[in-house]
Design a protein around this motif. Structure first.
Motif, PDB file in Angstrom:
ATOM      1  N   GLN A 175     -14.562  75.530  91.053  1.00 36.54           N
ATOM      2  CA  GLN A 175     -15.142  76.865  91.188  1.00 36.54           C
ATOM      3  C   GLN A 175     -14.052  77.923  91.096  1.00 36.54           C
ATOM      4  N   ASP A 193     -14.461  83.931  91.064  1.00 36.49           N
ATOM      5  CA  ASP A 193     -15.700  84.725  91.075  1.00 36.49           C
ATOM      6  C   ASP A 193     -16.951  83.850  91.080  1.00 36.49           C
ATOM      7  N   GLY A 194     -16.772  82.554  91.415  1.00 39.38           N
ATOM      8  CA  GLY A 194     -17.924  81.674  91.571  1.00 39.38           C
ATOM      9  C   GLY A 194     -18.356  80.931  90.321  1.00 39.38           C
ATOM     10  N   GLN A 195     -17.703  81.188  89.189  1.00 39.46           N
ATOM     11  CA  GLN A 195     -18.055  80.470  87.957  1.00 39.46           C
ATOM     12  C   GLN A 195     -17.664  78.994  88.077  1.00 39.46           C
ATOM     13  N   LYS A 196     -18.557  78.129  87.631  1.00 37.67           N
ATOM     14  CA  LYS A 196     -18.241  76.696  87.615  1.00 37.67           C
ATOM     15  C   LYS A 196     -17.470  76.383  86.336  1.00 37.67           C
ATOM     16  N   ASP A 209     -19.566  77.761  83.155  1.00 33.56           N
ATOM     17  CA  ASP A 209     -20.479  78.890  83.314  1.00 33.56           C
ATOM     18  C   ASP A 209     -20.079  80.048  82.395  1.00 33.56           C
ATOM     19  N   ARG A 260     -20.117  85.360  83.789  1.00 35.64           N
ATOM     20  CA  ARG A 260     -19.086  86.180  84.427  1.00 35.64           C
ATOM     21  C   ARG A 260     -19.410  87.666  84.268  1.00 35.64           C
TER      22      ARG A 260
END
Length: 276
Positions: free
Chosen positions: A21, A24-27, A78, A81
Motif C-alpha cells: 500500500q 495515498d492508499g493505492q494498492k 490501482d 490516484r
C-alpha cells in the motif's frame, strides 16, 4: 531466526503475486521470485508493467531475490490516484521495498522510473546501488513541462493512436528493434486513453531531479542504448559515483530488444558492484 528458517523464507519467493500500500492508499502490485540475499527491484517505464522484466527474472532468479513491480496507474496496480506526482511514484517504490524481506536492495529503473528510483533511494538506507536503464543521460538537459506540452502532449491529445504509431517510434525504436517487440509495446500503449497517458507521464517534467541525484551516496550505474548520447561529465556533477555502458543497435527498450546481451551487461555490473 535460525539459518534454516531464513533459507526457507528465501525459497518461498516463487512467483508470488503481492500488493503493497502506497502512501495515498493505492494498492501497488508486485511479484517476488528467486533466491539470494540481495533483491533486484525492477521498475518499468511509462505505460509499462512488471512483465517487462520477465527476461531478467528468468536469468537472475537463481542468484537474486527478484521483485517486479507496477507503479500506480500501470499493470495490476490501482489507478485511482488523486494526484500524480514524482513523490507519489517514489512512495510506490518505497512501499514495495519496505514490504520485502531483503536488507540489501538494488533499484533498477527504466525510462521515466530512473528519476523515481533516484528519488526513492535518497532516503532508503537498505539500497546498495541504483541501476538506470536508458534514462537520465544528461542531468542538465531536462525537458520542462511547457516543452513536454508543446512537443508531446499536444500530439497525444490530437490523435494518440497516430502519436504512438508514427511520432513516438522516432524516439523509442530503431531499425533494429524487433518488430514483435515494437508491436507489443504499441498495443500496450494504446490500451490507455490519451489523458491517462499524459497524467502518468506529466510528473516527470514537473520536478528538477538534480537535487535528488546530489543526495545519492551509493553507486549509480546505467545501461544506455546508443540512440541518443550520454553526457557522463554532466551526470557526474550530481551523482558521486556514476558510470554507464552503452548498447549498440537498440532503441529505448534494451531489456526487451536484446535480452541476452542486456542480461550479460547487467550481470557484469552486478559483479562489479558486489566486488566493491
Amino acid at each position: 531466526m535460525n539459518p534454516g528458517t531464513n533459507k526457507l523464507n528465501i525459497l518461498q519467493h516463487t512467483n508470488m503475486e503481492k500488493y503493497a500500500q502506497s502512501g495515498d492508499g493505492q494498492k501497488i502490485h508486485y511479484k517476488e521470485s528467486g533466491e539470494g540475499k540481495t533483491a533486484l527491484l525492477f521498475v518499468h517505464g511509462w505505460l509499462g508493467n512488471a512483465e517487462w522484466w520477465n527476461g531478467q527474472q528468468e536469468h537472475f532468479k537463481d542468484r537474486y531475490h527478484i521483485v517486479q513491480m507496477s507503479l500506480a496507474g500501470h499493470g495490476k496496480s490501482d489507478a485511482s490516484r488523486a494526484e500524480w506526482s514524482s513523490e507519489r511514484y517514489a512512495d510506490d517504490i518505497r512501499a514495495v521495498a519496505g514490504q520485502i524481506s531483503s536488507q540489501e536492495i538494488i533499484l533498477i529503473g527504466h525510462s521515466m522510473s530512473g528519476a523515481y528510483v533516484l528519488e526513492a533511494a535518497s532516503n532508503m538506507p537498505n539500497v546498495k546501488a541504483v541501476i538506470l536503464i536508458d534514462t537520465i543521460k544528461d542531468l542538465e538537459e531536462a525537458l520542462t513541462e511547457e516543452k513536454a506540452e508543446q512537443f508531446l502532449f499536444v500530439h497525444y491529445r490530437n490523435d494518440f493512436k497516430n502519436a504512438v504509431e508514427n511520432i513516438l517510434p522516432q524516439y523509442l525504436f530503431t531499425e533494429k528493434t524487433p518488430p514483435d517487440v515494437k508491436q507489443k509495446l504499441q498495443d500496450e500503449f494504446l490500451q490507455n486513453t490519451s489523458e491517462t497517458a499524459i497524467n502518468l507521464l506529466r510528473p516527470l517534467y514537473k520536478k528538477d531531479f538534480r537535487e535528488d541525484a546530489s543526495k545519492i551516496q551509493v553507486p549509480v550505474r546505467a545501461i544506455n542504448s546508443d540512440n541518443f548520447p550520454t553526457n557522463i561529465e554532466n551526470n557526474r556533477k550530481y551523482l558521486k559515483d556514476y558510470n554507464y555502458i552503452e548498447m549498440a543497435g537498440t532503441g529505448h527498450y534494451p531489456m526487451l530488444e536484446k535480452p541476452e546481451e542486456f542480461n550479460k551487461i547487467l550481470d557484469d555490473i552486478l559483479k562489479e558492484l558486489s566486488d566493491n
